[in-house]
Motif scaffolding. Structure first.
Motif, PDB file in Angstrom:
ATOM      1  N   TRP A 163       0.826  -1.208   0.000  1.00 54.65           N
ATOM      2  CA  TRP A 163       0.000   0.000   0.000  1.00 54.65           C
ATOM      3  C   TRP A 163       0.861   1.258   0.000  1.00 54.65           C
ATOM      4  CZ3 TRP A 163      -0.467   3.899   3.728  1.00 54.65           C
ATOM      5  CH2 TRP A 163      -1.506   4.815   3.485  1.00 54.65           C
ATOM      6  N   GLY A 164       1.934   1.278   0.779  1.00 50.78           N
ATOM      7  CA  GLY A 164       2.812   2.444   0.805  1.00 50.78           C
ATOM      8  C   GLY A 164       3.492   2.687  -0.530  1.00 50.78           C
ATOM      9  N   ALA A 165       3.941   1.610  -1.191  1.00 50.63           N
ATOM     10  CA  ALA A 165       4.576   1.768  -2.498  1.00 50.63           C
ATOM     11  C   ALA A 165       3.593   2.298  -3.530  1.00 50.63           C
ATOM     12  CB  ALA A 165       5.160   0.432  -2.946  1.00 50.63           C
ATOM     13  N   ASP A 166       2.359   1.770  -3.510  1.00 53.13           N
ATOM     14  CA  ASP A 166       1.351   2.247  -4.462  1.00 53.13           C
ATOM     15  C   ASP A 166       0.991   3.710  -4.193  1.00 53.13           C
ATOM     16  OD1 ASP A 166      -0.852   1.721  -6.503  1.00 53.13           O
ATOM     17  OD2 ASP A 166      -2.022   2.323  -4.760  1.00 53.13           O
ATOM     18  N   LEU A 167       0.864   4.080  -2.924  1.00 49.99           N
ATOM     19  CA  LEU A 167       0.505   5.451  -2.575  1.00 49.99           C
ATOM     20  C   LEU A 167       1.584   6.440  -3.019  1.00 49.99           C
ATOM     21  CD1 LEU A 167      -1.332   7.450  -0.940  1.00 49.99           C
ATOM     22  CD2 LEU A 167       0.166   6.955   1.012  1.00 49.99           C
ATOM     23  N   ILE A 168       2.838   6.145  -2.695  1.00 48.15           N
ATOM     24  CA  ILE A 168       3.925   7.065  -3.046  1.00 48.15           C
ATOM     25  C   ILE A 168       4.111   7.125  -4.551  1.00 48.15           C
ATOM     26  CG2 ILE A 168       6.372   7.537  -2.719  1.00 48.15           C
ATOM     27  CD1 ILE A 168       6.222   6.143  -0.047  1.00 48.15           C
ATOM     28  N   ALA A 169       3.942   5.985  -5.238  1.00 48.86           N
ATOM     29  CA  ALA A 169       4.077   5.984  -6.695  1.00 48.86           C
ATOM     30  C   ALA A 169       3.021   6.861  -7.355  1.00 48.86           C
ATOM     31  CB  ALA A 169       4.005   4.556  -7.225  1.00 48.86           C
ATOM     32  N   ARG A 170       1.769   6.783  -6.878  1.00 52.63           N
ATOM     33  CA  ARG A 170       0.714   7.629  -7.457  1.00 52.63           C
ATOM     34  C   ARG A 170       0.966   9.112  -7.175  1.00 52.63           C
ATOM     35  NH1 ARG A 170      -3.709   7.249  -5.143  1.00 52.63           N
ATOM     36  NH2 ARG A 170      -3.375   5.671  -3.530  1.00 52.63           N
ATOM     37  N   LYS A 171       1.483   9.413  -6.002  1.00 55.41           N
ATOM     38  CA  LYS A 171       1.782  10.814  -5.697  1.00 55.41           C
ATOM     39  C   LYS A 171       2.975  11.319  -6.508  1.00 55.41           C
ATOM     40  CE  LYS A 171      -0.349  11.233  -1.230  1.00 55.41           C
ATOM     41  NZ  LYS A 171      -0.404  12.099  -0.059  1.00 55.41           N
TER      42      LYS A 171
END
Length: 452
Positions: A163-171
């Motif tokens: 979840w953290g990787a997906d969140l930071i990637a989208r940002k």
């Protein structure tokens, strides 16, 4: 002048000039160049992750069987009881690893939110009376019936990574990481939610690993030094308060570097006997199955302190082999994270690598007496299906990312099947001969038409 038997003078052959050696052409340099070329190959990370994780898991199964026999017999169980459970978990984990290694990146990203929701729900379920159960003073287990239990906090590590990787990637795709509020929110609050649920059960070791994953993601995202230092200071302050308010944690802290048992609450029995096990192993150990400390002297010999039993039975050679495998796994994970152009792959690979290496360092450091005993297992090695399943899924993520590197993808596409190509639908003359054709058949095919 000497003559030959035929009466002719011998032929004078000109001496070959000695080929001058280059100044830097020495065996060590050639070996270093070959090693450098081997490390730079496209499939190096793929083979290191796959081979290293499989070797650690297989060696872990062997050591679990050796270290758990006495404990099982003391509990009036068959000697292979813990080994059978670990072997079953390894089979299920192998299926998870294979599935994760074949999933596309977009499916990994799609699984991030469901895994996070399931982890939060199950970690909250642990605190429900009658559902959660306490093991060794920590309320962080759910009984599945019989002798099977599950620790949801282990799956919280995987949830935070995905979840953290997906969140930071989208940002990053929206160019929002330049603002500190987007760097922290909602990553840090969700991480603190997971940490709070873990600390409700008293499992500070897992909380430390989760904190390491959080800092790894922030560092990979390029968090400013002031922001990074601020979050680190808050986490350190909370950790000091939690340690100061717990006599058990203070006792563990007092056992760093202990070499003999003490009187009082901090007797350091486990830490000292772990050192005894390592010291009695020598260079090549006392032999597989010949450990003395596992006969009731060393608590948790097959879980948190399995590295000590490894040192006693396999010696320094065995422990250095385990360290080398973890170092290779860490190097391969860093290489995958550094060479990819996909932001999600970079953050997820970096998060998984931080998770595995931080947990290995904390476990081995506690066995060596350099760190307080945190109660975390050695990844892929210690007994425990709840820890093995998400860890093998995370290794499958690394394998999938290593396969998707541009150079690795091309190298895998160019590899030919070992036993020849599949038969195509064309005419027989157009088909490529199989590789197992003998030299006789090839010679017959090469003869002219009139030869028999």
């Amino acid at each position: 002048m000497p003559v030959s038997r035929t009466g002719r003078p011998p032929v004078q052959r000109a001496a070959r000039p000695a080929s001058p050696r280059l100044a830097g052409d020495n065996p060590l340099r050639r070996l270093r160049e070959r090693a450098r070329k081997a490390w730079d190959r496209p499939l190096t990370a793929y083979y290191l992750i796959l081979g290293g994780s499989m070797l650690i898991t297989v060696l872990g199964l062997v050591m679990v069987y050796s270290a758990s026999q006495i404990t099982a017999l003391q509990l009036s169980l068959p000697g292979s009881f813990f080994f059978r459970k670990q072997f079953l978990a390894a089979l299920i984990g192998g299926a998870l690893l294979f599935a994760a290694s074949r999933m596309p990146v977009r499916l990994h990203r799609a699984l991030a939110y469901p895994i996070l929701a399931a982890a939060v729900f199950s970690m909250a379920l642990v605190q429900v009376p009658g559902v959660g159960m306490s093991v060794n003073g920590n309320q962080n287990w759910i009984s599945l019936g019989g002798s099977f239990q599950i620790q949801p906090s282990e799956f919280g590590k995987l949830a935070l990574v995905l979840w953290g990787a997906d969140l930071i990637a989208r940002k990053q795709e929206k160019r929002l990481l330049t603002q500190w509020k987007h760097m922290l929110v909602p990553l840090v609050p969700v991480a603190f939610l997971l940490l709070g649920l873990i600390m409700l059960g008293g499992d500070m070791g897992t909380a430390i690993i989760l904190t390491a994953i959080l800092f790894g993601l922030l560092w990979l995202a390029g968090a400013p030094t002031r922001l990074f230092a601020g979050v680190l200071s808050v986490a350190a302050l909370i950790g000091v308060i939690l340690i100061k308010t717990s006599p058990n944690r203070m006792a563990r802290l007092a056992c760093i570097g202990a070499t003999e048992p003490k009187a009082g609450a901090a007797d350091c029995w486990q830490a000292v006997h772990g050192i005894y096990a390592l010291a009695s192993g020598g260079i090549f150990g006392s032999g597989l199955g010949a450990s003395v400390e596992k006969w009731g002297q060393l608590p948790e010999a097959h879980t948190d302190f399995i590295f000590a039993v490894t040192g006693e039975e396999l010696g320094l050679a065995g422990t250095l082999s385990v360290l080398a495998l973890f170092a290779a796994l860490g190097y391969a994970g860093i290489r995958v994270a550094g060479r990819t152009e996909d932001p999600f792959v970079r953050y997820a690979a970096g998060g998984v690598t931080t998770w595995l290496i931080a947990q290995a360092v904390i476990n081995i450091g506690a066995v060596l007496g350099l760190l307080p005993i945190a109660g975390v297992p050695l990844p892929l090695f210690s007994y425990g299906g709840s820890a093995l399943l998400p860890t093998m899924f995370a290794v499958g993520l690394l394998i999938a990312f290593a396969r998707d590197e541009p150079g690795a993808r091309a190298a895998l596409a160019m590899r030919q099947p070992r036993f020849g190509r599949k038969r195509s639908g064309g005419s027989r003359a157009e088909r490529v001969p199989r590789r197992w054709n003998t030299m006789r058949r090839r010679a017959l095919a090469a003869r002219p038409s009139g030869e028999r």
